[in-house]
Motif scaffolding. Structure first.
Motif, PDB file in Angstrom:
ATOM      1  N   THR A 153     161.502 -22.473   3.877  1.00  0.00           N
ATOM      2  CA  THR A 153     162.718 -22.657   3.070  1.00  0.00           C
ATOM      3  C   THR A 153     163.804 -21.714   3.587  1.00  0.00           C
ATOM      4  O   THR A 153     163.512 -20.806   4.366  1.00  0.00           O
ATOM      5  CB  THR A 153     162.438 -22.277   1.603  1.00  0.00           C
ATOM      6  OG1 THR A 153     162.008 -20.908   1.587  1.00  0.00           O
ATOM      7  CG2 THR A 153     161.382 -23.159   0.978  1.00  0.00           C
ATOM      8  N   LYS A 197     163.888 -11.571  -0.165  1.00  0.00           N
ATOM      9  CA  LYS A 197     163.334 -12.748   0.511  1.00  0.00           C
ATOM     10  C   LYS A 197     164.384 -13.866   0.538  1.00  0.00           C
ATOM     11  O   LYS A 197     164.964 -14.198  -0.497  1.00  0.00           O
ATOM     12  CB  LYS A 197     162.085 -13.201  -0.246  1.00  0.00           C
ATOM     13  CG  LYS A 197     161.427 -14.435   0.302  1.00  0.00           C
ATOM     14  CD  LYS A 197     160.045 -14.590  -0.300  1.00  0.00           C
ATOM     15  CE  LYS A 197     159.430 -15.920   0.055  1.00  0.00           C
ATOM     16  NZ  LYS A 197     158.035 -16.017  -0.394  1.00  0.00           N
ATOM     17  N   VAL A 242     153.060 -15.084  -4.460  1.00  0.00           N
ATOM     18  CA  VAL A 242     153.417 -13.679  -4.267  1.00  0.00           C
ATOM     19  C   VAL A 242     154.910 -13.545  -4.576  1.00  0.00           C
ATOM     20  O   VAL A 242     155.752 -13.792  -3.718  1.00  0.00           O
ATOM     21  CB  VAL A 242     153.116 -13.253  -2.801  1.00  0.00           C
ATOM     22  CG1 VAL A 242     153.464 -11.783  -2.589  1.00  0.00           C
ATOM     23  CG2 VAL A 242     151.655 -13.526  -2.449  1.00  0.00           C
TER      24      VAL A 242
HETATM   25  N1  LIG Z   1     163.238 -21.568  -2.129  1.00  0.00           N
HETATM   26  C1  LIG Z   1     162.714 -20.357  -1.982  1.00  0.00           C
HETATM   27  N2  LIG Z   1     162.812 -19.709  -0.799  1.00  0.00           N
HETATM   28  C2  LIG Z   1     162.298 -18.475  -0.635  1.00  0.00           C
HETATM   29  N3  LIG Z   1     161.635 -17.799  -1.593  1.00  0.00           N
HETATM   30  C3  LIG Z   1     161.510 -18.407  -2.774  1.00  0.00           C
HETATM   31  C4  LIG Z   1     162.039 -19.692  -3.039  1.00  0.00           C
HETATM   32  N4  LIG Z   1     161.740 -20.019  -4.312  1.00  0.00           N
HETATM   33  C5  LIG Z   1     161.064 -18.980  -4.812  1.00  0.00           C
HETATM   34  N5  LIG Z   1     160.914 -17.999  -3.902  1.00  0.00           N
HETATM   35  C6  LIG Z   1     160.227 -16.699  -4.023  1.00  0.00           C
HETATM   36  O1  LIG Z   1     158.998 -16.778  -3.294  1.00  0.00           O
HETATM   37  C7  LIG Z   1     157.888 -16.512  -4.182  1.00  0.00           C
HETATM   38  C8  LIG Z   1     156.636 -17.279  -3.734  1.00  0.00           C
HETATM   39  O2  LIG Z   1     156.277 -16.781  -2.485  1.00  0.00           O
HETATM   40  P1  LIG Z   1     154.903 -17.195  -1.779  1.00  0.00           P
HETATM   41  O3  LIG Z   1     154.807 -16.398  -0.529  1.00  0.00           O
HETATM   42  O4  LIG Z   1     153.771 -17.115  -2.747  1.00  0.00           O
HETATM   43  O5  LIG Z   1     155.081 -18.731  -1.433  1.00  0.00           O
HETATM   44  C9  LIG Z   1     155.979 -19.231  -0.531  1.00  0.00           C
HETATM   45  O6  LIG Z   1     156.915 -18.584  -0.102  1.00  0.00           O
HETATM   46  C10 LIG Z   1     155.731 -20.682  -0.157  1.00  0.00           C
HETATM   47  C11 LIG Z   1     156.760 -21.256   0.755  1.00  0.00           C
HETATM   48  C12 LIG Z   1     156.603 -22.762   0.847  1.00  0.00           C
HETATM   49  C13 LIG Z   1     157.615 -23.376   1.743  1.00  0.00           C
HETATM   50  C14 LIG Z   1     157.555 -24.890   1.781  1.00  0.00           C
HETATM   51  C15 LIG Z   1     158.561 -25.449   2.715  1.00  0.00           C
HETATM   52  C16 LIG Z   1     158.898 -26.862   2.411  1.00  0.00           C
HETATM   53  S1  LIG Z   1     158.223 -27.410   0.922  1.00  0.00           S
HETATM   54  S2  LIG Z   1     157.836 -25.636   0.217  1.00  0.00           S
HETATM   55  C17 LIG Z   1     158.400 -16.898  -5.533  1.00  0.00           C
HETATM   56  O7  LIG Z   1     157.675 -16.298  -6.576  1.00  0.00           O
HETATM   57  C18 LIG Z   1     159.849 -16.388  -5.462  1.00  0.00           C
HETATM   58  O8  LIG Z   1     159.867 -14.994  -5.625  1.00  0.00           O
END
Ligand SMILES: Nc1ncnc2c1ncn2[C@@H]1O[C@H](COP(=O)(O)OC(=O)CCCC[C@@H]2CCSS2)[C@@H](O)[C@H]1O
Length: 373
Positions: A182, A164, A212
């Motif tokens: 992100t 991811k 997740v």
């Molecule tokens: N920065 C970032 N980018 C991508 N994936 C991440 C990141 N940090 C953690 N993770 C992975 O995603 C999971 C959670 O995935 P899950 O699918 O549960 O949640 C998300 O993706 C939420 C995205 C929110 C985006 C917003 C945009 C602006 S403010 S925040 C976590 O346990 C890690 O394995």
């Protein structure tokens, strides 16, 4: 008239000019169908407030907007999540990493300067997460044609079909919407994985939205010649291409109250304990902790971040029963928060006479409760 100060291809909404209009009326005057903004701030609360302000004040019926932003290290939970279940709060306090609750749903992510955030604002009718993610994957492909990046059905972006690199969340209002995501460029992955591992998840019962977890990778791990500002520029130009816009990237400062009246209060609201912790769906903590070789059972129900009911089982004779009662009634009705607990327990100890041995035990009992907060 507001002035756009041009620097290379970018523009800065100037603070030095005398403002006669706010950001929203300025956009109406400019009359563009597509606008790209970049935040001048790396503060999560200012940036989340900027999203709120745009969502609430900019006319998005005939206009789309992309906001690019980055943050200093922070953990960001979804609107309906439980922070105690999602992250290691004691470790975050130790490392000085703040926690923020956003207004969109979904899971918990870690941000630092190696992470890019993008917010796609549209009318509710034009809300289209697939198309937005296409902007991101095409921008990356335009930079490095060999990159294997693709969006999934749950709106993640995966690298090499497995790792991811982007997570998505969204907020749908009555008439307008935003989709934000992100992009992992060069995030500190060891901090990411340690802060996103709760120290007490197995003792929490809750119906809050769970995250997740996925294996993650940074884009710069596969191509160290990339850098996040080149990636941001590529996303901005792909956004213009995809939607047929031609605007420059305008830098906007979310602390500029005159430009965005009310934004300061929005940032303040996002920083309150009541929003960050108090909005946690009701949950319970049931655990046994060993203090001085004795096992102490704690059972707590927490609603709105506040201890609604607390029961402590202590082997007979370890502490006088009235002290145990006093301790539990101190916790009842208090915030589920280490500082508040420590202050309240210290206050109750000052008002009671007790032996040194009893005082020591209450200290250790307090430290045990605080360890699960
Ligand atoms: N920065 C970032 N980018 C991508 N994936 C991440 C990141 N940090 C953690 N993770 C992975 O995603 C999971 C959670 O995935 P899950 O699918 O549960 O949640 C998300 O993706 C939420 C995205 C929110 C985006 C917003 C945009 C602006 S403010 S925040 C976590 O346990 C890690 O394995």
């Amino acid at each position: 008239m507001m002035i756009l100060r041009l620097s290379n291809r970018a523009c800065v909404l100037s603070r030095s000019v005398r403002l006669k209009s706010t950001l929203s009326t300025f956009f109406d005057e400019v009359g563009k169908a597509g606008i790209i903004l970049k935040s001048a701030s790396t503060g999560i609360f200012e940036n989340l407030a900027l999203e709120d302000w745009i969502h609430d004040h900019v006319d998005l019926q005939n206009r789309s907007m992309l906001l690019l932003w980055r943050n200093s290290p922070v953990v960001v939970i979804g609107r309906h999540q439980n922070p105690w279940q999602e992250c290691n709060l004691p470790l975050m306090r130790q490392l000085g990493i703040p926690l923020a609750r956003r207004r969109s749903g979904g899971g918990t992510v870690f941000h630092d300067f190696g992470n890019i955030n993008m917010t796609f604002f549209t009318s509710k009718k034009k809300y289209d997460r697939h198309r937005n993610l296409k902007v991101v994957t095409r921008a990356l492909k335009a930079l490095r044609p060999n990159l294997d990046v693709a969006a999934t059905d749950r709106f993640d972006i995966l690298l090499n079909g497995h790792y991811k690199i982007s997570g998505t969340a969204a907020k749908l209002g009555r008439t307008s919407a935003y989709h934000h995501c992100t992009l992992l460029c060069s995030v500190n992955r060891s901090v990411l994985s340690t802060v996103l591992k709760s120290n007490i998840s197995e003792v929490i019962k809750s119906n809050a939205t769970p995250s997740v977890p996925s294996p993650v990778k940074n884009l710069l791990d596969v191509d160290p010649t990339l850098d996040s500002s080149t990636i941001m520029d590529a996303i901005a130009s792909q956004y213009n291409n995809e939607f047929g816009f031609d605007g420059p990237v305008i830098t906007v400062d979310p602390t500029h109250e005159a430009l965005m009246p009310g934004i300061h209060k929005m940032a303040q609201d996002l920083q309150t304990w009541e929003w960050i912790y108090g909005r946690t769906p009701k949950f319970s903590v049931c655990t046994s902790l060993v203090v001085d070789d004795v096992t102490i059972k704690f059972d707590m129900d927490i609603k709105n971040g506040t201890v609604e009911q607390c029961a402590i089982e202590i082997p007979e004779g370890w502490l006088p029963p009235e002290m145990v009662n006093e301790f539990t009634s101190t916790l009842n009705g208090s915030k589920y928060c280490p500082n508040e607990t420590a202050v309240l327990v210290a206050a109750f100890m000052r008002t009671r006479s007790m032996t040194e041995d009893v005082a020591e035990k209450i200290h250790r009992l307090c430290a045990a409760v605080v360890s699960v907060m």
